[in-house]
Design an enzyme around this catalytic site. Structure first.
Site, short mmCIF file in Angstrom:
data_model
loop_
_atom_site.label_atom_id
_atom_site.label_comp_id
_atom_site.label_asym_id
_atom_site.label_seq_id
_atom_site.Cartn_x
_atom_site.Cartn_y
_atom_site.Cartn_z
N ASP A 53 0.84 -1.19 0.00
CA ASP A 53 0.00 0.00 0.00
C ASP A 53 0.88 1.24 0.00
OD1 ASP A 53 -1.81 2.00 0.35
OD2 ASP A 53 -2.53 1.35 2.32
N GLU A 132 31.85 9.38 2.48
CA GLU A 132 32.53 9.32 3.77
C GLU A 132 31.56 9.78 4.86
OE1 GLU A 132 35.96 11.79 3.42
OE2 GLU A 132 36.72 10.76 1.63
N GLU A 134 29.92 10.36 8.45
CA GLU A 134 30.26 10.45 9.87
C GLU A 134 28.98 10.27 10.70
OE1 GLU A 134 33.90 13.68 9.19
OE2 GLU A 134 31.95 14.34 9.91
N GLU A 189 36.37 10.38 15.11
CA GLU A 189 36.39 11.72 14.53
C GLU A 189 36.65 12.77 15.63
OE1 GLU A 189 36.39 13.68 12.02
OE2 GLU A 189 36.52 12.16 10.46
N GLU A 196 33.82 7.69 12.12
CA GLU A 196 33.75 7.61 10.67
C GLU A 196 34.18 6.22 10.22
OE1 GLU A 196 36.04 9.28 6.74
OE2 GLU A 196 35.41 10.79 8.21
N HIS A 245 31.07 13.55 2.99
CA HIS A 245 31.72 14.00 1.76
C HIS A 245 31.46 13.01 0.64
CE1 HIS A 245 34.82 16.06 4.64
NE2 HIS A 245 33.64 16.66 4.63
N ARG A 316 40.61 23.08 2.71
CA ARG A 316 39.40 22.38 3.10
C ARG A 316 38.24 23.32 3.48
NH1 ARG A 316 40.29 16.84 4.26
NH2 ARG A 316 42.48 16.26 4.02
N GLU A 333 35.76 16.22 -4.56
CA GLU A 333 35.18 15.94 -3.24
C GLU A 333 34.19 17.04 -2.89
OE1 GLU A 333 37.20 14.57 0.82
OE2 GLU A 333 37.34 16.74 0.54
N ARG A 335 31.98 18.63 -0.24
CA ARG A 335 32.13 18.56 1.21
C ARG A 335 30.91 19.05 1.98
NH1 ARG A 335 37.02 18.00 3.18
NH2 ARG A 335 36.65 19.42 4.93
#
Length: 444
Positions: A53, A132, A134, A189, A196, A245, A316, A333, A335
Site C-alpha cells: 500500500d 565518507e 560520519e 572523529e 567515521e 563527503h 578544506r 570531493e 564537502r
C-alpha cells in the site's frame, strides 16, 4: 558487486536456512522501509509480484492510487549476519513500480536510475561515488532511549584508552565486511562520540544502496552495545557536526575522464565543466543534500563544514576540494553534504548538476587557496565567493529557483519533498526554544 541469478538466490536461501526476507525500499525523506515475507513467498517476490500500500508511505501516492509493486534487484541479495530466534533473515533492495508496470516516479532509487541513464546517453559508462559518512554514538538511558551523552571523550584518531566506542565501531566494520563491503578505514572523529567508517567507492546506485545498508547496520549493532547511532548532522552545540563527503568521478571506456596528464593540475576539461556545474547549482541542491533544519547548524558553525561556494586543492574551507591523487583516482570531493540526506536524491542532484556543467561547457572559476573563514566579506566579494543557504527556508527558496535540480528530482519527488520540508520549517519556526527563554524572558 556480486551478481546473482534467480536460481542462485533460491539455492542460497535453502542452503543457508533463510526463513524470512526483507524487501527493502526508501521513501522520499530517506527512511528505509521494508515488507517482510516468509521464504515460501520468495518465488513470488523474485517475479516482482509482491504488492504493498503506497498511500501509507511518506510522499508516495494518494489513497486512491495505493497499489504498488516491489521489484527486487537480485544483486542486492544479502543474508544479515545476525539471527532472530535462530532464524536467518535476508534482504533484497527493490525498485517501486506502479500498477501499470512502470517505474514509480516517486521512488528515489528509480529516479536516480533515470538520471544515470541520462549520463549514459551523454557517453559515460558510470559515475564512481565514494562517500565518507560520519555519525555519533550516544549512550542509552535505563529505559533504552537515546541520550546525547557521548559514548566516549575521545578526539580525532584517538586510541582505545580514550575511546569507549572502539569495540562498537569495530563490530560495525566487521558486520559490513560480512555483508560484502570493502571497508577501507575506520576511526574516531573530532567530537566526543563521533565516528567515521569509510568503504570502497562504487557506481551511483550501488553506493546509494550501500549508504542505506550502512545506516541500518550501524544502528542495529550500536543497540547491542547499549548505544544509539545517529546521523543527525549537529547533535551537540559547540562540537563539530557530521558530514558526508562525496568523492565523484566519471568514466568512459574504463578510463577516468576527469584526468588529463597534459593539464598543469591534471584536470580534464570535462572535470572542470563538471565542477563548474556543481558550483553553479550548489545553492539549488543544498536542500536535498542538507535536508534538515538541524543541517544548517552544522554548516554555519565552522569546524571545517563548508559554507562558501568555491573550489580548491588542499584547502578544506571551500565546498569543493580536489584531492591530490591523480590518474584513475582523480576526483572531486563535495564537502557540504551531511548523512541525513537521502542518498538516492543527493546523488541524483550532484550528478545532474555536474552533467549540466559539461553539457553547457560552463567555465570554472579560479581556485581559492586561502582559508575562506579568515577572509572578510569584501575579500570574498572580490573572489566572487557566494554563501550556501543559511537555513532550510533559504535552501528551499534556492531549490524553487533551480530548474535543473528540480529536473534531477522529477516533478513528483520535487513537489512532495518541497511541501514536506516547507512544513518542517514552519513547524520549527513556531517553536519556542530554551535559548529564547534564557535570552529574553527576564530582559523584556
Amino acid at each position: 558487486m556480486t551478481e546473482y541469478s534467480r536460481e542462485d538466490i533460491l539455492r542460497i536461501a535453502e542452503n543457508e536456512n533463510v526463513r524470512f526476507i526483507r524487501l527493502q525500499f526508501t521513501d522520499i525523506l530517506g527512511a528505509i522501509k521494508n515488507v517482510e515475507i516468509p521464504v515460501s513467498q520468495l518465488d513470488k517476490a523474485l517475479d516482482g509480484e509482491m504488492m504493498f500500500d503506497g498511500s501509507s508511505i511518506e510522499g508516495f501516492v494518494r489513497l486512491e492510487e495505493s497499489d504498488m509493486y516491489l521489484k527486487p534487484d537480485f544483486n542486492t541479495w544479502v543474508i544479515f549476519p545476525w539471527e532472530h530466534n535462530g532464524r536467518r533473515i535476508a534482504r533484497l533492495i527493490c525498485d517501486v513500480y506502479d500498477i501499470d508496470g512502470n517505474p514509480f516516479e516517486g521512488d528515489p532509487r528509480s529516479n536516480l536510475k533515470r538520471v544515470v541513464k541520462e549520463m549514459e546517453e551523454m557517453g559515460y559508462e558510470g559515475m564512481n561515488l565514494g562517500a565518507e559518512p560520519e555519525f555519533f554514538l550516544f549512550k542509552l538511558d535505563k529505559e533504552g532511549n537515546p541520550t546525547t551523552e557521548p559514548s566516549d571523550e575521545g578526539g580525532y584518531f584517538d586510541l582505545a584508552a580514550m575511546d569507549d566506542g572502539e569495540e562498537c565501531r569495530r563490530e560495525i566494520s566487521r558486520t559490513l565486511e560480512e555483508m560484502g563491503f570493502e571497508v577501507e578505514m575506520f576511526h574516531h572523529e573530532n567530537a566526543p562520540g563521533q565516528q567515521e567508517i569509510s568503504f570502497k567507492y562504487a557506481d551511483a546506485v550501488t553506493s546509494s544502496d550501500n549508504l542505506q545498508t550502512f545506516k541500518l547496520v550501524a544502528k542495529t549493532v550500536a543497540r547491542r552495545y547499549n548505544l544509539h547511532a545517529t546521523f543527525m548532522p549537529k547533535p551537540i552545540y559547540g562540537q563539530p557536526g557530521s558530514g558526508m563527503h562525496y568523492n565523484v568521478s566519471l568514466f568512459r571506456d574504463g578510463k577516468n575522464v576527469f584526468y588529463d596528464e597534459n593539464d598543469e593540475f591534471g584536470l580534464s576539461k570535462e572535470m572542470r565543466h563538471f565542477m563548474a556545474g556543481l558550483l553553479m547549482h550548489a545553492r539549488g541542491y543544498t536542500a536535498v543534500c542538507n535536508p534538515l533544519v538541524n543541517s544548517y547548524k552544522r554548516l554555519q558553525s565552522g569546524f571545517e563544514a563548508p559554507k562558501y561556494i568555491a573550489w580548491s586543492g588542499r584547502n578544506r574551507s571551500p565546498l569543493l576540494r580536489i584531492p591530490s591523487t591523480r590518474g584513475a583516482a582523480t576526483r572531486a570531493e563535495v564537502r557540504s553534504l551531511d548523512p541525513s540526506a537521502n542518498p538516492y536524491l543527493a546523488t541524483a542532484a550532484i550528478l545532474k548538476a555536474g552533467l549540466e556543467g559539461i553539457r553547457n561547457e560552463t567555465e570554472l572559476d579560479t581556485p581559492v587557496d586561502e582559508n575562506i573563514y579568515e577572509m572578510t566579506k569584501k575579500q570574498r566579494d572580490v573572489e566572487n565567493i557566494e554563501d550556501l543557504p543559511t537555513t532550510l527556508y533559504t535552501a528551499l527558496k534556492a531549490l524553487r529557483e533551480d530548474e535543473v535540480i528540480q529536473e534531477a528530482l522529477g516533478k513528483h519527488i520535487y513537489k512532495q519533498f518541497y511541501d514536506n520540508k516547507y512544513l518542517e520549517w514552519q513547524m520549527y519556526s513556531a517553536q519556542i526554544t530554551e535559548w529564547e527563554l534564557d535570552e529574553y524572558l527576564t530582559q523584556h
